[in-house]
Design a protein around this motif. Sequence first.
Motif, PDB file in Angstrom:
ATOM      1  N   LEU A 102      33.068  48.390  46.039  1.00 49.49           N
ATOM      2  CA  LEU A 102      32.751  49.199  44.890  1.00 49.49           C
ATOM      3  C   LEU A 102      31.142  49.081  44.753  1.00 49.49           C
ATOM      4  N   PRO A 103      30.470  50.118  44.555  1.00 50.97           N
ATOM      5  CA  PRO A 103      28.849  49.929  44.347  1.00 50.97           C
ATOM      6  C   PRO A 103      28.872  49.635  42.859  1.00 50.97           C
ATOM      7  N   GLY A 104      27.426  49.281  42.763  1.00 53.04           N
ATOM      8  CA  GLY A 104      27.221  49.150  41.390  1.00 53.04           C
ATOM      9  C   GLY A 104      26.642  50.554  40.901  1.00 53.04           C
ATOM     10  N   ILE A 105      26.735  50.800  39.428  1.00 53.91           N
ATOM     11  CA  ILE A 105      26.201  52.014  38.937  1.00 53.91           C
ATOM     12  C   ILE A 105      25.494  51.831  37.810  1.00 53.91           C
ATOM     13  N   ASP A 106      24.336  52.438  37.732  1.00 53.06           N
ATOM     14  CA  ASP A 106      23.430  52.214  36.831  1.00 53.06           C
ATOM     15  C   ASP A 106      23.902  52.681  35.437  1.00 53.06           C
ATOM     16  N   GLY A 107      23.854  51.644  34.288  1.00 49.68           N
ATOM     17  CA  GLY A 107      24.434  51.896  33.245  1.00 49.68           C
ATOM     18  C   GLY A 107      25.759  51.483  32.861  1.00 49.68           C
ATOM     19  N   LEU A 108      26.519  51.027  34.083  1.00 46.58           N
ATOM     20  CA  LEU A 108      27.899  50.722  34.078  1.00 46.58           C
ATOM     21  C   LEU A 108      28.164  49.146  34.302  1.00 46.58           C
ATOM     22  N   SER A 109      29.168  48.315  33.749  1.00 44.81           N
ATOM     23  CA  SER A 109      29.428  47.047  34.115  1.00 44.81           C
ATOM     24  C   SER A 109      30.268  47.381  35.408  1.00 44.81           C
ATOM     25  N   GLU A 110      30.687  45.904  35.886  1.00 42.54           N
ATOM     26  CA  GLU A 110      31.619  46.044  37.026  1.00 42.54           C
ATOM     27  C   GLU A 110      32.985  46.663  36.559  1.00 42.54           C
ATOM     28  N   ASP A 111      33.225  46.222  35.518  1.00 41.37           N
ATOM     29  CA  ASP A 111      34.725  46.662  34.930  1.00 41.37           C
ATOM     30  C   ASP A 111      34.933  48.311  34.730  1.00 41.37           C
ATOM     31  N   GLU A 112      33.772  48.819  34.252  1.00 49.36           N
ATOM     32  CA  GLU A 112      33.480  49.989  33.986  1.00 49.36           C
ATOM     33  C   GLU A 112      33.588  50.937  35.166  1.00 49.36           C
ATOM     34  N   THR A 113      32.868  50.349  36.230  1.00 49.30           N
ATOM     35  CA  THR A 113      32.952  51.065  37.339  1.00 49.30           C
ATOM     36  C   THR A 113      34.300  51.167  38.115  1.00 49.30           C
ATOM     37  N   VAL A 114      35.024  49.907  37.916  1.00 49.25           N
ATOM     38  CA  VAL A 114      36.183  49.822  38.342  1.00 49.25           C
ATOM     39  C   VAL A 114      37.140  51.129  37.886  1.00 49.25           C
TER      40      VAL A 114
END
Length: 207
Positions: free
Chosen positions: A182-194
């Motif tokens: 999974l990529p990183g998304i600007d403004g999101l934590s890793e848990d939020e990206t998941v």
Amino acid sequence: MATQQLPDLLRQLDLHGTVAADGRPSEPFRRWVGRRRATLLVAVLIAVAGVVGIVIGLVLREVGVWAILLPVGGFLVFAGLIIAGVLALVSSAHGFRREAETAPVVLDPAGVWLRGIGPLLWSDLFPPEYRRIVTKNDVNGRCAVMPLTPQGHARINAHVTAQALLVGPRPYLRADVPYLLLPGIDGLSEDETVRLFHTAYERYGPR
């Protein structure tokens, strides 16, 4: 593209059926960069210690034992420069990955777009999860991934290309890529990206 928060992206997905956001380096990539920087600092300190040793050895070379600092200092300078040079070459070779990590992330009915590649079909992916994966650059790292289905595994690994490696991670001592990192998304934590990927998968993934 302005930084967006998870509620905004979930609303965007619900209203428009698609999400587009700026990418940022994933957590495993950031850990690798951090270790590389720490190693570079150690290499610089080794080289500096070598220079100091050479200077002391030159000043006190007439005092017997201090002269040994000349060859020792020379070795430390050489070792530090070699380590720094290798790290510079590795960093240059992975420059494409650093740029790809910040490419836009798009989730839509066609699939996933990330790191400049896509669409990766939802039918080629299992739901997102956390796994501890031993890789060459992160031997004990926790990664947010979407495992590839047998069909997706065959599709991604049909040819060993730069794009296939960007899908990653590739476990240590394996030639294939079994997961989508999974990529990183600007403004999101890793848990939020998941959570965002899981919501999109529930919407578009195979039934």
